[in-house]
Design a protein around this motif. Sequence first.
Motif, mmCIF file in Angstrom:
data_model
loop_
_atom_site.group_PDB
_atom_site.id
_atom_site.type_symbol
_atom_site.label_atom_id
_atom_site.label_comp_id
_atom_site.label_asym_id
_atom_site.label_seq_id
_atom_site.Cartn_x
_atom_site.Cartn_y
_atom_site.Cartn_z
ATOM 1 N N PHE A 106 20.157 57.941 139.424
ATOM 2 C CA PHE A 106 19.039 57.084 139.026
ATOM 3 C C PHE A 106 17.834 57.923 138.636
ATOM 4 C CE2 PHE A 106 18.189 57.200 143.740
ATOM 5 C CZ PHE A 106 16.880 57.672 143.724
ATOM 6 N N ILE A 107 16.940 57.310 137.894
ATOM 7 C CA ILE A 107 15.663 57.931 137.534
ATOM 8 C C ILE A 107 14.553 56.914 137.724
ATOM 9 C CG2 ILE A 107 16.549 59.617 135.886
ATOM 10 C CD1 ILE A 107 15.737 57.736 133.646
ATOM 11 N N PRO A 108 13.360 57.362 138.123
ATOM 12 C CA PRO A 108 12.214 56.466 138.150
ATOM 13 C C PRO A 108 11.612 56.300 136.751
ATOM 14 C CG PRO A 108 12.012 58.259 139.771
ATOM 15 C CD PRO A 108 13.083 58.643 138.792
ATOM 16 N N VAL A 109 11.296 55.079 136.404
ATOM 17 C CA VAL A 109 10.508 54.779 135.208
ATOM 18 C C VAL A 109 9.166 54.259 135.705
ATOM 19 C CG1 VAL A 109 10.293 53.301 133.178
ATOM 20 C CG2 VAL A 109 12.506 54.323 133.749
ATOM 21 N N ILE A 110 8.093 54.820 135.196
ATOM 22 C CA ILE A 110 6.753 54.507 135.680
ATOM 23 C C ILE A 110 6.023 53.648 134.652
ATOM 24 C CG2 ILE A 110 4.606 55.442 136.587
ATOM 25 C CD1 ILE A 110 7.130 56.254 138.162
ATOM 26 N N CYS A 111 5.507 52.518 135.109
ATOM 27 C CA CYS A 111 4.698 51.648 134.260
ATOM 28 C C CYS A 111 3.235 51.797 134.647
ATOM 29 C CB CYS A 111 5.132 50.193 134.413
ATOM 30 S SG CYS A 111 4.157 49.033 133.406
ATOM 31 N N GLU A 112 2.393 52.130 133.698
ATOM 32 C CA GLU A 112 0.959 52.254 133.937
ATOM 33 C C GLU A 112 0.207 51.167 133.176
ATOM 34 O OE1 GLU A 112 0.058 56.923 134.612
ATOM 35 O OE2 GLU A 112 0.780 56.389 132.609
ATOM 36 N N VAL A 113 -0.880 50.690 133.756
ATOM 37 C CA VAL A 113 -1.780 49.753 133.103
ATOM 38 C C VAL A 113 -2.907 50.564 132.490
ATOM 39 C CG1 VAL A 113 -3.258 47.735 133.388
ATOM 40 C CG2 VAL A 113 -1.212 48.001 134.822
ATOM 41 N N THR A 114 -3.134 50.415 131.180
ATOM 42 C CA THR A 114 -4.139 51.231 130.509
ATOM 43 C C THR A 114 -5.092 50.366 129.685
ATOM 44 O OG1 THR A 114 -3.043 51.614 128.373
ATOM 45 C CG2 THR A 114 -2.313 52.970 130.230
ATOM 46 N N ASP A 115 -6.173 51.017 129.280
ATOM 47 C CA ASP A 115 -7.080 50.369 128.335
ATOM 48 C C ASP A 115 -6.666 50.728 126.909
ATOM 49 O OD1 ASP A 115 -7.963 52.949 127.893
ATOM 50 O OD2 ASP A 115 -9.927 52.677 128.823
ATOM 51 N N ASP A 116 -7.505 50.387 125.931
ATOM 52 C CA ASP A 116 -7.165 50.631 124.525
ATOM 53 C C ASP A 116 -6.942 52.108 124.231
ATOM 54 O OD1 ASP A 116 -7.325 47.960 123.697
ATOM 55 O OD2 ASP A 116 -9.506 48.071 123.549
ATOM 56 N N GLU A 117 -7.655 52.977 124.954
ATOM 57 C CA GLU A 117 -7.603 54.413 124.681
ATOM 58 C C GLU A 117 -6.522 55.124 125.495
ATOM 59 O OE1 GLU A 117 -9.570 55.711 122.306
ATOM 60 O OE2 GLU A 117 -10.212 53.642 121.984
ATOM 61 N N GLY A 118 -5.791 54.369 126.298
ATOM 62 C CA GLY A 118 -4.755 54.991 127.110
ATOM 63 C C GLY A 118 -5.215 55.482 128.456
ATOM 64 N N ASN A 119 -6.462 55.190 128.847
ATOM 65 C CA ASN A 119 -6.949 55.559 130.172
ATOM 66 C C ASN A 119 -6.356 54.612 131.210
ATOM 67 O OD1 ASN A 119 -8.888 57.599 129.192
ATOM 68 N ND2 ASN A 119 -9.962 55.821 128.344
ATOM 69 N N VAL A 120 -5.834 55.169 132.285
ATOM 70 C CA VAL A 120 -5.171 54.357 133.304
ATOM 71 C C VAL A 120 -6.198 53.544 134.072
ATOM 72 C CG1 VAL A 120 -3.714 54.386 135.360
ATOM 73 C CG2 VAL A 120 -3.299 56.016 133.512
ATOM 74 N N LYS A 121 -5.928 52.259 134.198
ATOM 75 C CA LYS A 121 -6.800 51.355 134.952
ATOM 76 C C LYS A 121 -6.428 51.459 136.435
ATOM 77 C CE LYS A 121 -9.778 47.780 135.017
ATOM 78 N NZ LYS A 121 -11.143 47.787 134.462
ATOM 79 N N ARG A 122 -7.095 52.366 137.143
ATOM 80 C CA ARG A 122 -6.758 52.607 138.543
ATOM 81 C C ARG A 122 -7.056 51.410 139.432
ATOM 82 N NH1 ARG A 122 -3.146 56.540 138.242
ATOM 83 N NH2 ARG A 122 -3.945 58.420 137.222
ATOM 84 N N LEU A 123 -7.955 50.548 139.005
ATOM 85 C CA LEU A 123 -8.306 49.376 139.799
ATOM 86 C C LEU A 123 -7.520 48.137 139.379
ATOM 87 C CD1 LEU A 123 -12.189 49.876 140.012
ATOM 88 C CD2 LEU A 123 -10.448 50.533 141.677
ATOM 89 N N ALA A 124 -6.539 48.322 138.502
ATOM 90 C CA ALA A 124 -5.738 47.171 138.070
ATOM 91 C C ALA A 124 -4.969 46.589 139.252
ATOM 92 C CB ALA A 124 -4.768 47.591 136.973
ATOM 93 N N LYS A 125 -4.853 45.275 139.242
ATOM 94 C CA LYS A 125 -4.104 44.588 140.301
ATOM 95 C C LYS A 125 -3.187 43.569 139.635
ATOM 96 C CE LYS A 125 -4.842 42.311 144.766
ATOM 97 N NZ LYS A 125 -3.922 43.182 145.497
ATOM 98 N N GLU A 126 -2.085 44.074 139.112
ATOM 99 C CA GLU A 126 -1.103 43.261 138.414
ATOM 100 C C GLU A 126 0.228 43.336 139.146
ATOM 101 O OE1 GLU A 126 -1.699 41.394 135.862
ATOM 102 O OE2 GLU A 126 -3.362 42.244 134.706
ATOM 103 N N ARG A 127 1.139 42.439 138.775
ATOM 104 C CA ARG A 127 2.524 42.531 139.208
ATOM 105 C C ARG A 127 3.357 42.723 137.945
ATOM 106 N NH1 ARG A 127 4.854 38.429 143.216
ATOM 107 N NH2 ARG A 127 5.815 40.316 144.090
ATOM 108 N N ILE A 128 4.200 43.745 137.956
ATOM 109 C CA ILE A 128 4.976 44.103 136.771
ATOM 110 C C ILE A 128 6.415 43.631 136.952
ATOM 111 C CG2 ILE A 128 5.709 45.966 135.257
ATOM 112 C CD1 ILE A 128 2.664 45.535 135.378
ATOM 113 N N PHE A 129 6.896 42.920 135.927
ATOM 114 C CA PHE A 129 8.278 42.449 135.938
ATOM 115 C C PHE A 129 9.076 43.280 134.937
ATOM 116 C CE2 PHE A 129 11.729 39.557 134.590
ATOM 117 C CZ PHE A 129 12.299 39.303 135.834
#
Length: 866
Positions: free
Chosen positions: A728-751
């Motif tokens: 197996f391998i981990p796939v990482i999903c990041e939440v970003t803004d328009d410029e690709g900066n990671v939204k560290r304070l994002a609070k989402e659930r990813i499906f």
Amino acid sequence: MKRIFLFVFFICVCVYSTQVVSANNYQPDFSVAGFFDLKNSGREVYNFNVGWRFHRGNVQGAEKIDFDDSGWDVVSTPHTVQLMPAEASGGRNYQGIAWYRKHFTLSESLKDKQINIYFEAAMGRSIVYLNGKKITEHLGGYLPFSISLTEHGINPGDKCLIAVVVDNSNDKSYPPGKPQTTLDFAYHGGIYRDVWMIATSNVHITDPNKENKTAGGGVFVQYGEISKKKAEIIISTDVVNSSNNSQTLIVENIITDKNGKALKTVKNNLQLKPNESKQTQQKIALDNPVLWYPDAPYLYNVETRILAKNGNPLDGGITRIGIRKVEFRGTDGLWLNGEPADKLIGGNRHQDFAYVGNAVPNSQHWKDARKLRDAGCRVVRVAHYPQDPSFMDACDELGIFVIVATPGWQFWNKDPQFAELIYDDIRNMIRRDRNHPSVLMWEPILNETSFPLEFSLKARQITHDEYPGSFCVADNHSKGVADNYEVVYGWPKDVGNFKQCIFTREFGENVDDWYAHNTNNRASRSWGENALLIQSLQLAKAYNEMYPESRQFIGGALWHPFDHQRGYHPDPYWGGIMDAFRQPKYSYYMFKSQVPANLQHPLMETGPMVFIAHEISPFSSPDVTVFTNCDEVRLIVYGKDTLTQKVPREKYGMPNPPVTFKDVYYFNEMRVYPYVEKQWQKVSFVAEGLIDGKVVCSTKKMPSRRSTKLRLSIDNTGQQLIADGSDFIPVICEVTDDEGNVKRLAKERIFFTIEGQGEIIGDEIIGANPRDVEFGSAPVLIRSTIIPGRIKVKARVLFEGEHAPIPASIEFESIAPKQTLVYSEKPQVNQSTAYTSSYKRQLSEEEKQKILNEVEIQQTEFGEKK
């Protein structure tokens, strides 16, 4: 209704951020039963992991041939008996019996071969049945065992059934022995390491553990003189004749360089009577050898062939070796290859991973070693048991010294049989790992345990009998250690109190009290920026303490680089520099900044680096901390203010202390740019690393704005997924803004969803899918099928809307395994589903208190002596 909803969703979603990942980079090899594959040697190795029928729980008669297992799941090993949440400490994992049954037909092509089934490990007490007959019982969860099909009358063309019952229940009769409710790790269950089918000629190299010869069996490579001018290599090869006729043989050993070029060859004749085994010793002198160092881990191959009198190959394999000379010179410290060695700083390692417990594929063991090496770890102490063989292979290749420990932690059983089983473990772990150049020392006693003097002395004697000239290490205050062991565990304050070299087995802990376990060195990645910064600075303080001036103190191992599960505490251990998915925390970059900027390494990620431990958020500190391995840092604030600080090496012992710019950031001042001037692009920190006054690296950090996109990446260190049903391998999903900066304070659930030749490990029951975003990202584990091919992973937020982040997808391919798969039944997709509820009762308050009191006494005893 659920299926209808999902169908409608996939029709409606039409905008994806898609990327395709192509395969390149490095694909490591792994050994099987101590050998790497040698073409046309007469030895054939088959992958026996695929197609096991599995049932969690006990079933009467499950060993019988005519037992109906059609309702059982079909799985692949390495396999865990229960998928768990990423936070699953406190005795929540299944403990008890589980059954595995494998139906297969032995190939007609294996006529006149000796066939062995080799289990790298299974957790706890294991009983193996062949066609309904009990063949062997193995005690302990961390060392290999095997069965011979040939010896039990199985012939090519026969249909076979192997049934294995495993039991990871508490059992004080064999080590470690300690009940999980008082244990600092977890007895994850199952056949959790690889299973191989090995076919050899009737004349073959012996299995050292089955042969049971002191310092013998198999192939054992030792050394005489070692210098940069000459190396004497001593190769002992043990061969058995399982045929009914006497045999005249040739034992051939060839030393080749890393490119396969033959350098030296030796041949011996060997006469063997029927059912006789003999060991032959050969010596090779190698001029101007390339020596093995952590920063230059050069490996040679020893190609061993057993040839018939006419030259036909009967058996063989490759032993990978590194030529190096280790000396512990007491107050003069550690010497490597005739030169004073740098301090060895690294970490301990438990083997578990999020969701799957101990059922970790070879690729992930290699990735763990690579991540540790990238973080500057030059030594790993295994905790508290021998690790997977693939991890040892990786350490050889990556240049990580290893301290190998026998299974045990804070438990002693006075029954003499318990000690005898420990002695067996010592012999077996040395015979398994003795050829690895990464092995620095053996820890043959039980960790943090009060044991008798007789045991301590005998454990050391067995170690030296099995590997003459090797080194033993243990706690300096344990009986018999300070007076007899070559190296002692201690602290910098112990310098001068002992004659030996001193190494700290576990540094970094700073708990308030045993019961609470609150501490500033333990920070879940989900707690965010401030907690991660505090942890990294606390670990920097602890790291710095590993650098006293004395050479007698040779280094230390962090407890613990990866977050992991525990038995006795409801919280996981959150002190890792990476989390249970191996996602980095700030402290990872603090460790990485200790790697010299000019270091060149064949497999590490090296070079000048600079990292800003600051997110420019409304809750960020006024101070900006930077980790770098350069001489000084230039910090450019908002594109105009330029601040420069030297790395304060003169104040510290560690190579590269953190650089902190005081009072640089205030949210209310920063917000003027985007809010009043409409110039949000100006808000940034740029950190430049300088060496000799020149900029050699830089990084830019910007605050994240509104969440607009998801971004997927593969955490595979360049390796491809192997289509063997368990990789197996981990796939990482990041939440970003328009410029690709990671939204560290994002609070989402990813499906997550998947197409092609892969499956998602886990479901909503364990929080795997959908997965909550923590510190800007959400991982998912993707397991291969047994068919190589294209895999597409998609990610979306669980509840969508007009302004929800745009979904993303990523594509990659799995590749065929090197070994042929042996199976009659294909594993099911979505194998090993999680439990829907806890498997056992809660302890009463009285029971809990009794257990906690017991552990507190032990923790306090050893803690005070640390």
